[in-house]
Motif scaffolding. Structure first.
Motif, short mmCIF file in Angstrom:
data_model
loop_
_atom_site.label_atom_id
_atom_site.label_comp_id
_atom_site.label_asym_id
_atom_site.label_seq_id
_atom_site.Cartn_x
_atom_site.Cartn_y
_atom_site.Cartn_z
N LYS A 73 0.83 -1.22 0.00
CA LYS A 73 0.00 0.00 0.00
C LYS A 73 0.86 1.26 0.00
O LYS A 73 0.49 2.27 -0.59
CB LYS A 73 -0.89 0.04 1.25
N ASN A 75 3.71 1.52 -1.35
CA ASN A 75 4.58 1.49 -2.53
C ASN A 75 6.06 1.42 -2.18
O ASN A 75 6.89 2.09 -2.81
CB ASN A 75 4.30 2.69 -3.45
N THR A 77 9.51 -0.07 -2.38
CA THR A 77 10.18 -0.92 -3.37
C THR A 77 10.84 -2.11 -2.67
O THR A 77 11.22 -2.04 -1.50
CB THR A 77 11.23 -0.14 -4.18
#
Length: 120
Positions: A73, A75, A77
């Motif tokens: 959620k 984002n 990496t």
């Protein structure tokens, strides 16, 4: 085929080593603090109640059983450097295993909260 006692013992040592939890090899407070001091993402995987009772400054609270969907959620990496801790190292081990299974490649299990703060 008969195995010598030495062979059996060697096999038992190999088996025991393979069954040890992955966090047993990590949880070095000095390594964890070096990473934390560099500003890596720090995640406390304990419950919200435990987190409210005390946590390391800068830590984000994401309970271990929600770690994968929450990082997705946000984002985050999969190569982001992440340090995880909990009360004893068990839940952070489970969280780390979940992350590695999803392809996160730069995680570190720092172990237990009290162990970490006692070395600071």
């Amino acid at each position: 085929m008969l195995l010598s006692i030495q062979s059996v013992l060697a096999l038992l040592v190999i088996l025991a080593a393979s069954l040890m939890p992955t966090w047993a090899a990590e949880q070095e407070p000095s390594v964890a603090w070096e990473k934390i001091d560099r500003g890596v993402m720090l995640i406390d995987v304990r419950t919200a109640e435990e987190f409210a009772e005390g946590h390391i400054d800068g830590a984000m609270n994401i309970p271990f059983n929600n770690i994968v969907p929450e990082l997705a959620k946000l984002n985050i990496t999969k190569d982001t450097e992440i340090v995880l801790y909990c009360r004893s190292g068990n839940r952070s081990d489970m969280a780390q295993k979940s992350l590695v299974k999803q392809g996160y490649s730069n995680t570190y299990n720092a172990g237990g909260f009290n162990s970490l703060i006692s070395t600071r």
